[in-house]
Design a protein around this motif. Structure first.
Motif, short mmCIF file in Angstrom:
data_model
loop_
_atom_site.label_atom_id
_atom_site.label_comp_id
_atom_site.label_asym_id
_atom_site.label_seq_id
_atom_site.Cartn_x
_atom_site.Cartn_y
_atom_site.Cartn_z
N UNK A 194 0.81 -1.22 0.00
CA UNK A 194 0.00 0.00 0.00
C UNK A 194 0.84 1.26 0.00
N UNK A 195 1.93 1.27 0.76
CA UNK A 195 2.67 2.52 0.94
C UNK A 195 3.99 2.58 0.17
N UNK A 196 4.45 1.43 -0.33
CA UNK A 196 5.74 1.42 -1.03
C UNK A 196 5.59 0.87 -2.45
N UNK A 197 5.21 -0.40 -2.57
CA UNK A 197 5.25 -1.07 -3.87
C UNK A 197 4.37 -0.38 -4.92
N UNK A 198 3.11 -0.14 -4.59
CA UNK A 198 2.22 0.47 -5.58
C UNK A 198 2.54 1.93 -5.87
N UNK A 199 2.59 2.78 -4.84
CA UNK A 199 2.78 4.22 -5.15
C UNK A 199 4.18 4.57 -5.64
N UNK A 200 5.19 3.88 -5.15
CA UNK A 200 6.57 4.28 -5.47
C UNK A 200 7.17 3.51 -6.64
N UNK A 201 6.61 2.38 -6.99
CA UNK A 201 7.17 1.58 -8.08
C UNK A 201 6.16 1.34 -9.20
#
Length: 212
Positions: free
Chosen positions: A121-128
């Motif tokens: 939710x906070x790393x994989x989807x928004x940042x990558x």
């Protein structure tokens, strides 16, 4: 049932055609080039070469159908309007002929929500993921918005990362949430889910996530 499939020559589209005919549905495949469909499959279908972006061409192909399925996609990495332009054309054509049920393939990475684990939710989807596919996702978000604003009986289907691993028989779904630990979805499972959702009135007006 009588169903029409757009994006029929892609990986998900082919699975919809195969499974649809296996279930004895009357299937119309809309393609730009009929030769891209396997010969053995073409014999089991109504195959029409047409421009999905032309509502005049689309209207006769959706008239009288129990459901219309859009598996439109693009291999382009840059800005695109394939999803939004095609769904606009399909909705226009359906409105003209009174066909109501429409299911569209979107993408699980489009939104991060409470169904995801913290890392996703906070790393994989928004940042990558959302950065990597930003152009496609921008267009998909517009297509989803067009569906939400329409008066069609729509369902948006969001798979996780698509694979060709074949049917698992154990895929999971979630309504208006991501599937927890849903890392991938086979195209066969996605097609099975979509065909099952056609008659599921509880899914109308909702997003259904699916993961294998």
């Amino acid at each position: 049932m009588r169903i029409t499939v757009f994006g029929a020559s892609g990986g998900t589209g082919l699975e919809l055609l195969r499974q649809g005919t296996d279930h004895a549905h009357q299937v119309t495949a809309v393609v730009r080039d009929a030769a891209r469909l396997p010969a053995g499959l073409r014999e089991r279908l109504d195959v029409v070469e047409a421009d999905v972006m032309d509502p005049d061409a689309v209207a006769p192909l959706v008239k009288g159908r129990d459901a219309v399925l859009s598996a439109m996609g693009t291999r382009e990495s840059g800005p695109t309007t394939v999803h939004s332009a095609s769904i606009t054309s399909i909705l226009t054509a359906m409105g003209r002929v009174g066909t109501r049920r429409l299911l569209m393939v979107s993408a699980g990475g489009l939104e991060a929500d409470a169904g995801d684990g913290p890392f996703t939710r906070y790393v994989l989807k928004p940042l990558l993921i959302q950065r990597l596919f930003r152009h496609t996702y921008t267009d998909l978000a517009k297509a989803e918005s067009l569906l939400r604003e329409s008066d069609a009986d729509w369902t948006i289907v969001r798979p996780a990362r698509l694979t060709d691993a074949g049917p698992t028989g154990r895929y999971r779904t979630a309504k208006d949430l991501a599937v927890r630990r849903g890392l991938s979805t086979t195209r066969a499972d996605l097609a099975d889910c979509m065909l099952e959702l056609i008659g599921d009135r509880a899914s109308v007006g909702h997003v259904v996530s699916v993961a294998s």
